[in-house]
Enzyme design. Structure first.
Site, mmCIF file in Angstrom:
data_model
loop_
_atom_site.group_PDB
_atom_site.id
_atom_site.type_symbol
_atom_site.label_atom_id
_atom_site.label_comp_id
_atom_site.label_asym_id
_atom_site.label_seq_id
_atom_site.Cartn_x
_atom_site.Cartn_y
_atom_site.Cartn_z
ATOM 1 N N SER A 18 -8.857 -2.641 13.641
ATOM 2 C CA SER A 18 -10.240 -3.082 13.745
ATOM 3 C C SER A 18 -10.376 -4.597 13.613
ATOM 4 C CB SER A 18 -11.110 -2.370 12.709
ATOM 5 O OG SER A 18 -10.594 -2.561 11.401
ATOM 6 N N LYS A 195 -8.787 -8.402 -3.911
ATOM 7 C CA LYS A 195 -10.175 -7.965 -3.672
ATOM 8 C C LYS A 195 -10.239 -6.515 -3.205
ATOM 9 C CE LYS A 195 -10.303 -7.957 1.014
ATOM 10 N NZ LYS A 195 -10.997 -7.058 1.964
ATOM 11 N N THR A 252 -16.514 -6.794 0.243
ATOM 12 C CA THR A 252 -15.709 -5.575 0.301
ATOM 13 C C THR A 252 -16.161 -4.556 -0.734
ATOM 14 O OG1 THR A 252 -13.881 -7.033 0.911
ATOM 15 C CG2 THR A 252 -13.331 -4.753 0.466
ATOM 16 N N SER A 258 -16.850 -1.073 4.266
ATOM 17 C CA SER A 258 -15.580 -1.330 3.585
ATOM 18 C C SER A 258 -14.796 -0.040 3.379
ATOM 19 C CB SER A 258 -15.846 -1.997 2.231
ATOM 20 O OG SER A 258 -14.695 -1.950 1.406
ATOM 21 N N ASN A 260 -12.023 0.338 1.618
ATOM 22 C CA ASN A 260 -11.547 0.484 0.241
ATOM 23 C C ASN A 260 -12.672 0.919 -0.699
ATOM 24 O OD1 ASN A 260 -8.580 -0.459 0.183
ATOM 25 N ND2 ASN A 260 -9.584 -2.002 1.435
#
Length: 339
Positions: A18, A195, A252, A258, A260
């Site tokens: 992506s 992060k 994020t 996001s 994660n």
């Protein structure tokens, strides 16, 4: 001056996930870009239909963007190589590229994480596999779908030689994609890796319904852990208050785009890491980064309780509630350490 020196530089982006696809489409406004995709069928679709249905369905790509599944030809034509493959395949792909890369051209990493096993940063891997090439990193709060849709964003390109960073800056920036320069390669890479671990923790908090105060607590104290680790590894503390530290951690940790953060939410809802990652084409770098970051923190004597608890969740099967109970047992001390 020869005509060869006057021609527009050519860029190869290696990796059609992506962010690699979004970045390649963005830069194709400025110069010729060739995107390497592992699968021939995907490369053909990107070149002919100007869409990446596997990772960015429904998002049109720049009509001048071309793709190939030939790694050798993609390297041979490049004046700049941008590596957008995941950390666990980064070295393997670089080794295959190496015989075809012309001398001295810059190699820039978009990957956010550490190499599994060695715990090395991606620029260290570049320096080992392609010695003599300027190695750098481009990182920041850059959610692929938002960038591709033309929403304003900003990032940092860090190279040890500032003049190289400035030259690359001029190639990739647009009116809505602001690119800052720097020389703190270590700090930018550490921020990009850690992060993702913070985002998993923030997603777990959201999944447990703990509220915005808790989310702010996790992000700010997570950045404190990131900063302590980054400085211990040789980074500049100021880096972690900027785009590639706090900025990327915020984006994020709060965005529904996001991966994660979404992973953390689903873990809090009772799903396991194995069932969430098995068979998924999307890479959740935070899972790998948690183990590497925890190891590095222990090795360097850095206090990182959030990293420790998230590693226990993704590596040892601890539940989200158990992790948060563990964090609440940590006794708070002075917030900002002197010196």
């Amino acid at each position: 001056m020869s005509s060869a020196r006057l021609r527009t530089p050519r860029m190869t982006v290696v990796g059609a996930g992506s962010w690699g696809t979004a970045f390649a489409s963005l830069v194709a406004r400025n110069l010729p870009v060739l995107l390497w995709a592992r699968e021939p069928g995907l490369a053909e679709r990107i070149s002919t239909t100007h869409e990446n249905p596997d990772f960015l369905p429904g998002s049109p790509l720049h009509p001048q963007l071309q793709a190939t599944s030939s790694l050798s030809s993609s390297a041979e034509q490049a004046d700049v190589i941008v590596m957008a493959v995941p950390t666990h395949t980064f070295r393997q792909v670089l080794a295959r590229l190496a015989p075809h890369v012309r001398p001295w051209i810059p190699v820039v990493s978009l990957a956010k994480g550490f190499e599994e096993g060695t715990r090395k940063r991606m620029t260290e891997v570049i320096e080992e596999e392609l010695p003599g090439h300027p190695a750098g990193v481009l990182s920041g709060p850059t959610l692929a779908k938002e960038v591709l849709s033309g929403l304003a964003a900003a990032t940092v390109i860090a190279m040890y030689d500032l003049s190289v960073a400035q030259r690359l800056q001029s190639l990739v920036r647009t009116d809505r994609f602001r690119v800052y320069t720097g020389t703190d390669v270590i700090g930018v890479e550490v921020g990009g890796a850690v992060k993702n671990v913070i985002a998993i923790a923030a997603g777990m908090a959201d999944g447990l319904g703990t509220g915005d105060n808790t989310r702010a607590l996790i992000i700010s104290r997570g950045v404190a852990e990131m900063t302590r680790l980054g400085v211990a590894m040789g980074g500049d503390p100021a880096t972690f208050a900027g785009l590639t530290g706090m900025g990327d951690a915020i984006a994020t940790s709060i965005s529904p785009l996001s991966r994660n953060r979404t992973l953390g939410m689903q873990i809090a809802q009772g799903k396991t890491v194995e069932e969430l990652t098995q068979g998924s084409r999307m890479v959740m770098e935070g899972v790998r980064a948690a183990a590497a970051t925890h190891w590095l923190a222990q090795k360097l004597g850095v206090d990182a309780p959030i990293v420790r608890e998230i590693n226990a969740v993704v590596s040892d099967g601890r539940t989200a509630r158990e992790a948060f109970r563990g964090l609440l047992r940590v006794i708070p001390e002075q917030e900002c350490e002197a010196g």
